[in-house]
Design an enzyme around this catalytic site. Structure first.
Site, PDB file in Angstrom:
ATOM      1  N   LYS A 248     -59.407  37.877 -18.800  1.00 49.08           N
ATOM      2  CA  LYS A 248     -58.061  37.444 -18.436  1.00 49.08           C
ATOM      3  C   LYS A 248     -57.716  38.010 -17.061  1.00 49.08           C
ATOM      4  O   LYS A 248     -57.925  39.191 -16.804  1.00 49.08           O
ATOM      5  CB  LYS A 248     -57.054  37.923 -19.485  1.00 49.08           C
ATOM      6  CG  LYS A 248     -55.657  37.337 -19.326  1.00 49.08           C
ATOM      7  CD  LYS A 248     -54.768  37.667 -20.512  1.00 49.08           C
ATOM      8  CE  LYS A 248     -53.396  37.026 -20.355  1.00 49.08           C
ATOM      9  NZ  LYS A 248     -52.513  37.277 -21.515  1.00 49.08           N
ATOM     10  N   GLU A 336     -46.363  35.226 -37.933  1.00 48.73           N
ATOM     11  CA  GLU A 336     -44.947  35.361 -38.256  1.00 48.73           C
ATOM     12  C   GLU A 336     -44.694  35.317 -39.762  1.00 48.73           C
ATOM     13  O   GLU A 336     -43.855  36.065 -40.279  1.00 48.73           O
ATOM     14  CB  GLU A 336     -44.142  34.265 -37.550  1.00 48.73           C
ATOM     15  CG  GLU A 336     -44.103  34.397 -36.034  1.00 48.73           C
ATOM     16  CD  GLU A 336     -45.296  33.758 -35.336  1.00 48.73           C
ATOM     17  OE1 GLU A 336     -45.368  33.839 -34.097  1.00 48.73           O
ATOM     18  OE2 GLU A 336     -46.167  33.183 -36.033  1.00 48.73           O
ATOM     19  N   ARG A 364     -41.304  29.626 -37.400  1.00 50.69           N
ATOM     20  CA  ARG A 364     -42.607  29.473 -38.050  1.00 50.69           C
ATOM     21  C   ARG A 364     -42.673  30.182 -39.410  1.00 50.69           C
ATOM     22  O   ARG A 364     -43.640  30.027 -40.141  1.00 50.69           O
ATOM     23  CB  ARG A 364     -43.695  30.035 -37.114  1.00 50.69           C
ATOM     24  CG  ARG A 364     -43.824  29.272 -35.807  1.00 50.69           C
ATOM     25  CD  ARG A 364     -44.522  30.082 -34.719  1.00 50.69           C
ATOM     26  NE  ARG A 364     -45.899  30.409 -35.019  1.00 50.69           N
ATOM     27  CZ  ARG A 364     -46.956  29.683 -34.645  1.00 50.69           C
ATOM     28  NH1 ARG A 364     -46.790  28.577 -33.953  1.00 50.69           N
ATOM     29  NH2 ARG A 364     -48.175  30.063 -34.933  1.00 50.69           N
TER      30      ARG A 364
END
Length: 589
Positions: A248, A336, A364
């Site tokens: 990244k 979640e 969610r």
């Protein structure tokens, strides 16, 4: 001097005309282009830098947009946008009227599925692959690019589980950089780490066990190796899984060294990567930091307090507790549903769980809120960050529905602080002991107070307060948007407008409302949530139930449409909730 190849690429058609040995130059130019724009315009940097070679390879090998390519979450899709007819528009990224920061179907035929929330790509790509088979198109390819943080989410596993028993022409590419926004966590992350290290994993490869043709891991920055493997996989039918290793922030040293900070770094020097210096002036704190500092302060005194976040420790500032009290703070990954039910389980055993989730992501876990928390009336404390409009991330991330979707749930108490002090006080009140689930919603960004660390006091549940007395019109506000009315008081006629900070939308302060409706013939409600089912709706229901027919009620809030991306001020202006337009609206009464 080399000709700039990227400047000649409007779409993958031009890209495919290049020779393979020209593609490393395209990769360098694409990285530089992303860095140049994001350095001044801001946005998600690290994720897109990490998949430059993969992005080029995918559009080089596959016949996009006829072959269907989905980017999970979409943080990493900047290179994809630049190569697919949006290079000349990329400077408008995330700006009002400009292109979205995430893939968006209405924006381009190359964005075959809109993303923004994680772990949806596998299910969507599988749905497309099954549709192609039903329609008799057996040669179309369907590709989902998903990160190692997102693939650990339950929905991704549901998609993998289904795909493994089909013959769908599906390619899942795992972009493994050991990062989400924060570092990836969990046993699956450890598994992939062992695979990367060449360690012998127990029994079967987990992906092969799900009936995928697994290949990798390969170096995702070796564009020749990636193209070679994609060309091979293109000839294989059925579900396939390619594991690639990337870094990244690749190509910008500072972004590689500090991957959390450079996920979305703000403005920086494009040559050195150094962040531009922030203003030295003393500012109010961010609401997330008020939460983070307060939970640490409370948890040091109350050993029953636990903190939970699904993959947002930095964004929610629960990282402060993770650093100081790691045994009672939990980053559960992008999960979640698990986070909410984990909190419910802890609550049954006498712990005091503060579950901090962005408003848009709490959507969610709606079934878990109802079935696992509210139905059992468990005292879980939901600290709902990024409530209201969030700005440049746009429709996928605005937190405007939580009032409406929580208000209909029995047992739920819903509070919105006016300022930092009220946020601290409600957290203090909750940890003293409650016998109901509590939702506390607060916005992205900074508060209004410099001196906010005052001794904490209890807040009476279900009670609003009068901020300013008046005689003709009552303004009822919910949450931090009430500060707009406070700021406008000097511009309003004296004694005409009364201002009430309602604080609770459930339960409403009915005693206060009875007084308001008996005294005022005009009532205005103001909120930064959806009007349908929101705070204004609650007041209208109260008036109807109590037969207040002679009072005119005007509701101000988020209209019944998805709000696009842009600076928060611009967005509020577009829906007539800016300070100037609110003043004009009030003066018209």
């Amino acid at each position: 001097m080399n000709t700039n190849l990227l400047a000649q690429i409007n779409s993958p058609i031009e890209l495919r005309k290049l020779s393979k040995n020209q593609l490393p130059q395209v990769a360098k130019e694409l990285r530089d282009f992303i860095i140049d724009i994001v350095a001044t315009k801001e946005g998600h940097l690290g994720a897109s830098l990490g998949v430059v070679e993969l992005t080029i390879a995918l559009h080089y090998v596959f016949d996009t947009p006829n072959d269907l390519l989905i980017w999970d979450v979409g943080h990493q899709a900047y290179g994809h946008k630049i190569l697919t007819e949006r290079r000349t528009k990329f400077h408008t990224n995330r700006q009002m009227g400009g292109i979205s920061g995430f893939p968006k179907r209405s924006e381009s035929e190359y964005d075959v599925f809109g993303t923004g929330h994680s772990s949806t790509s596998i299910s969507a790509a599988l749905g497309m692959a099954i549709a192609s088979k039903i329609k008799g198109d057996l040669n179309k390819h369907h590709i989902a690019v998903i990160g190692d943080a997102s693939i650990a989410s339950g929905m991704a596993f549901e998609g993998l589980n289904h795909a493994g028993v089909t013959d769908a022409n599906l390619l899942i590419i795992l972009n493994d950089n050991a990062m989400g926004i924060d570092p990836s966590v969990g046993a699956l992350k450890n598994y992939f780490t062992n695979v990367k290290a060449g360690k012998k994993v127990r029994k079967n490869n987990i992906i092969e066990a799900l009936n995928f043709n697994y290949s990798g891991p390969i170096n995702g920055h070796d564009i020749t190796a990636v193209i070679t493997e994609l060309e091979r996989l293109k000839t294989i039918k059925g579900p396939k899984f390619l594991h690639i290793i990337t870094t990244k922030g690749k190509g910008l040293i500072k972004a590689e060294q500090n991957q959390v900070k450079y996920h979305a770094p703000g403005k920086f020097n494009k040559d050195t990567g150094e962040l531009l210096p922030q203003t030295a002036k003393i500012e109010p704190p961010k609401y997330q930091d008020v939460f983070g500092e307060t939970i640490v302060e409370l948890a040091k005194k109350n050993t029953k307090i636990v903190g939970i976040t699904p993959a947002m420790p930095t964004g929610s500032s629960l990282k402060l507790m993770l650093d100081e009290i790691p045994e009672r703070a939990f980053d559960v990954g992008i999960a979640e549903q698990h986070a909410v039910t984990l909190a419910a389980g802890m609550a049954t055993q006498g712990l005091i769980p503060f579950c901090t989730i962005y408003s848009t992501f709490l959507q969610r876990a709606y079934d878990q809120i109802i079935h696992d928390v509210a139905l059992q009336n468990l005292p879980v404390i939901f600290c709902i960050d990024r409530a209201g409009l969030v700005g440049e991330d746009g429709a996928t991330h605005h937190g405007v529905f939580d009032i409406a979707y929580l208000r209909c749930v029995p047992n739920m108490v819903i509070f919105a602080p006016l300022n930092e002090i009220e946020l601290r006080n409600i957290m203090y009140t909750a940890q003293l002991g409650i016998n109901f689930p509590l939702a506390i919603r607060y916005p992205r960004g900074r508060g209004t107070l410099i001196n906010w660390k005052l001794p904490m006091q209890t807040i009476e549940i279900g009670k609003g307060v009068c901020i300013t007395e008046g005689n003709e019109i009552a303004i009822l506000t919910y949450g931090t948007i009430g500060n707009t009315i406070i700021e406008l008081q000097t511009e309003l006629p004296k004694q005409k407008y009364a201002h009430y900070n309602m604080r609770f939308v459930k339960p409403l302060d009915e005693a206060l409302l009875h007084n308001v409706f008996k005294k005022f013939s005009t009532v205005i409600t103001l909120e930064d949530g959806a009007l349908q089912g929101g705070f204004g709706s609650a007041v209208l229901e109260f008036a109807s139930k109590n037969n207040y027919k002679n009072t005119s009620i005007k509701t101000l809030g988020i209209p019944d449409k998805f709000i696009e991306h842009g600076e928060i001020y611009e967005l509020f202006k577009s829906i007539e909730l800016s300070k100037e337009i609110i003043l004009k609206t009030l003066l018209n009464f």
